[in-house]
Design an enzyme around this catalytic site. Structure first.
Site, PDB file in Angstrom:
ATOM      1  N   HIS A  36     -52.120  37.751   4.915  1.00 31.73           N
ATOM      2  CA  HIS A  36     -52.033  37.645   3.108  1.00 31.73           C
ATOM      3  C   HIS A  36     -50.817  37.286   2.843  1.00 31.73           C
ATOM      4  O   HIS A  36     -49.725  38.060   1.941  1.00 31.73           O
ATOM      5  CB  HIS A  36     -52.836  38.561   2.686  1.00 31.73           C
ATOM      6  CG  HIS A  36     -54.118  38.297   2.656  1.00 31.73           C
ATOM      7  ND1 HIS A  36     -54.789  37.377   1.964  1.00 31.73           N
ATOM      8  CD2 HIS A  36     -55.424  38.772   3.450  1.00 31.73           C
ATOM      9  CE1 HIS A  36     -55.921  37.141   2.057  1.00 31.73           C
ATOM     10  NE2 HIS A  36     -55.733  38.282   3.203  1.00 31.73           N
ATOM     11  N   ASP A 177     -52.121  28.213   9.758  1.00 31.40           N
ATOM     12  CA  ASP A 177     -53.585  27.913  10.573  1.00 31.40           C
ATOM     13  C   ASP A 177     -52.879  26.467  10.668  1.00 31.40           C
ATOM     14  O   ASP A 177     -53.192  25.907  12.157  1.00 31.40           O
ATOM     15  CB  ASP A 177     -54.382  27.679   9.334  1.00 31.40           C
ATOM     16  CG  ASP A 177     -55.528  29.021   8.421  1.00 31.40           C
ATOM     17  OD1 ASP A 177     -54.725  30.367   9.459  1.00 31.40           O
ATOM     18  OD2 ASP A 177     -55.914  29.183   8.075  1.00 31.40           O
ATOM     19  N   TYR A 227     -59.496  35.919  -3.053  1.00 26.80           N
ATOM     20  CA  TYR A 227     -58.501  34.978  -3.285  1.00 26.80           C
ATOM     21  C   TYR A 227     -57.508  34.751  -3.807  1.00 26.80           C
ATOM     22  O   TYR A 227     -56.322  34.916  -4.074  1.00 26.80           O
ATOM     23  CB  TYR A 227     -58.587  33.989  -1.968  1.00 26.80           C
ATOM     24  CG  TYR A 227     -57.805  33.769  -1.073  1.00 26.80           C
ATOM     25  CD1 TYR A 227     -56.928  33.472   0.327  1.00 26.80           C
ATOM     26  CD2 TYR A 227     -56.291  32.640  -1.784  1.00 26.80           C
ATOM     27  CE1 TYR A 227     -55.807  32.916   0.827  1.00 26.80           C
ATOM     28  CE2 TYR A 227     -56.450  31.449  -0.707  1.00 26.80           C
ATOM     29  CZ  TYR A 227     -55.283  32.708  -0.029  1.00 26.80           C
ATOM     30  OH  TYR A 227     -54.065  31.135   0.756  1.00 26.80           O
TER      31      TYR A 227
END
Ligand code: ADP
Ligand code: MG
Length: 391
Positions: A36, A177, A227
Site C-alpha cells: 500500500h 504489478d 482500498y
C-alpha cells in the site's frame, strides 16, 4: 505445459491455419515488502515468479478476435471484433485482452491491422493476490507488440497494462504489478520507486532458505471499497501535512519529519493510515539496503513489522492472514512473514530455512484447517524472469 503442448492445445481449439502460432509468457508476482505504498509515492519491493500465464497467438486475415482459456473451458471460445472494443459482462476474462487492444488505440493511437486467435494457459492461482490480471495484461501486450511489430518497450507494456486495468477494467491499481511482471529478473527482487519509476534489482537468491507463499483461500468482499477508502484517508492526511511541510506525497516523509508534524492530522484514523504509508516506505528502503548487504535476518524482521503495521495501522489484514502470520512467526526456521497483496484475504509470504520447509507446510496447514476449516495452499516459489516470447 511446454511449447509443443501449448501449440497442440491451440490447434485443438482453433484448427489449423496458414499464419504461424507464436507463444508468450508473463509471470505473476509476490511483493516482499512495501505494501500500500505504490499509490502513496513510495517504494515497493516485488519479485516476479516462475509461475505465470502462457498465451499462444495466431494472426487472422479478418477483424475477428477469438479467445479461449484453458482455465475457463466453460466460457468456450469467446468471439469479438476489432470494431467493437467494449467492456462487457459476456466478455468475462476476455475483457483483459480486449482492454489491452483498446489501450493501444486510446493511449498510443495504435490500431491493429487485423484480428487474432488467442489461447491462454496458466498455473497462477486466480484472484488471490499474485496478480494474474497483470500477468494476463502484460502477456497480451507483449504478444501484440511482437505479432504486429508495434515496438512497445517492456515499460510501455507495463504502463499499457495499468492503463487497461484503470480505465477499461476500472480498477484503480498502482503500477507495481504490471511493472514487475514485465521487467522481473531471475533470482532478483526489484526495488521500484513508484513516483519516478526508477528501479534497481537486488539479488534474492537464498541458498539456505525458500520463499513460501501461503494462500489463505479467503477473499473478503470489502477489498475494493476499503482500498478506495484507504486512498482517501491517505490523501486527507497528506493535505493536512502539506499545510506545514513542502511534500508532494507521503513517500517524501521520513519518520522524524512525520513524528514532528503528525499533530496537524486531526483524524486519528487518517493519522494511523499515514503512519503506515510513511513507515512502510522507510522499511522498504531499509529492506533493500539490508538485502544488498546480505542481512536476510534483518530483512525478515522488517517483513514482520510490515505485517503488524498493515494489521494495526492500515487495517487491511483479516483474522485468517493474522493467524497464518502468527503461526509462521512461532515456527522454527522462519526468517520473516507478512501478508502480501492488497489484503482482506489472499496470501502471506514467508522466508523459511530449507530444513524447516516441510514442517512449516505440514503444521501451518493442519492448524489453519483446525481453526478455520479451510485448506490453505502453499507454493514454494523462486524469483523468475519477466515477460518473454517462448517460441
Ligand atoms: P489477481 O490479479 O489477484 O489474480 P484479479 O481479480 O485482479 O485477481 O484478476 C483475476 C481475473 O483475471 C480473473 O477473474 C480473469 O478474468 C483474469 N484471469 C486470470 N487468470 C486467467 C486465466 N488463466 N485465463 C483467463 N483469464 C484469467
Ligand atoms: Mg489483479
Amino acid at each position: 505445459m511446454d511449447e509443443k503442448q501449448l501449440q497442440s492445445e491451440f490447434l485443438k481449439a482453433f484448427g489449423t491455419g496458414t499464419e504461424p502460432v507464436k507463444a508468450y509468457f508473463a509471470p505473476g508476482r509476490v511483493n516482499m515488502i512495501g505494501e500500500h505504498t505504490d499509490y502513496n509515492g513510495g517504494h515497493v519491493f516485488p519479485c516476479a515468479l516462475t509461475l505465470g500465464i502462457y498465451g499462444a497467438f495466431r494472426r487472422r486475415q479478418d477483424r475477428q478476435l477469438r479467445f479461449y482459456s484453458l482455465s475457463y473451458p466453460q466460457a468456450g471460445i469467446i468471439t469479438a471484433s476489432l470494431d467493437r472494443l467494449i467492456n462487457s459482462e459476456q466478455g468475462g476474462w476476455s475483457n483483459y485482452p480486449m482492454g489491452v487492444i483498446w489501450t493501444l488505440d486510446k493511449k498510443a493511437g495504435i490500431q491493429l491491422p487485423g484480428g487474432f486467435d488467442m489461447l491462454v494457459y496458466s498455473h497462477l492461482p486466480v484472484g488471490c493476490g499474485l496478480s494474474s490480471s497483470a500477468a494476463l495484461e502484460v502477456m497480451t501486450g507483449l504478444a501484440l507488440s511482437d505479432l504486429f511489430g508495434l515496438h512497445r518497450s517492456l515499460k510501455d507494456i507495463a504502463l499499457d497494462g495499468q492503463f487497461c486495468e484503470n480505465h477499461f477494467i476500472n480498477l484503480n491499481c498502482g503500477i507495481m504489478d504490471q511493472f514487475i511482471s514485465a521487467l522481473g529478473r531471475k533470482d532478483n527482487a526489484m526495488f521500484l520507486d513508484t513516483n519516478t519509476l526508477d528501479y534497481e534489482y537486488a539479488p534474492l537468491a537464498m541458498p539456505d532458505a525458500k520463499i513460501i507463499i501461503t494462500n489463505s483461500n479467503v477473499k473478503h468482499s470489502l477489498a475494493s471499497s476499503a482500498y478506495n477508502q484507504r486512498r482517501q484517508q491517505c490523501e486527507t492526511a497528506l493535505a493536512q501535512l502539506q499545510t506545514v511541510l513542502p511534500v508532494k506525497t507521503l513517500g517524501d516523509l521520513d519518520e522524524d519529519s512525520f513524528e514532528t508534524h503528525k499533530k496537524v492530522i486531526t483524524d486519528p484514523v487518517c493519522l494511523r493510515r499515514a503512519r503506515h504509508a510513511v513507515y512502510e516506505n522507510r522499511r522498504t528502503i531499509k529492506a533493500f539496503s539490508l538485502l544488498k548487504s546480505g542481512d536476510i535476518a534483518g530483512f525478515g524482521r522488517l517483513m514482520n513489522q510490515s505485517h503488524v503495521s498493515l494489521r494495526d495501522d492500515y487495517e487491511v489484514s483479516c483474522k485468517e492472514l493474522d493467524y497464518l502470520a502468527e503461526l509462521a512467526w512461532m515456527h522454527p526456521g522462519v526468517i520473516g512473514c507478512r501478508m502480501t497483496g492488497g489484503g482482506f484475504g489472499g496470501c502471506t509470504v514467508a522466508i523459511v530455512e530449507n530444513e524447516h520447509v516441510e514442517s512449516f507446510i505440514a503444521q501451518l496447514g493442519a492448524k489453519y484447517k483446525g481453526r478455520f476449516g479451510i485448506i490453505a495452499e502453499f507454493y514454494i516459489v523462486e524469483p523468475g524472469d519477466g515477460a518473454r516470447a517462448i517460441m
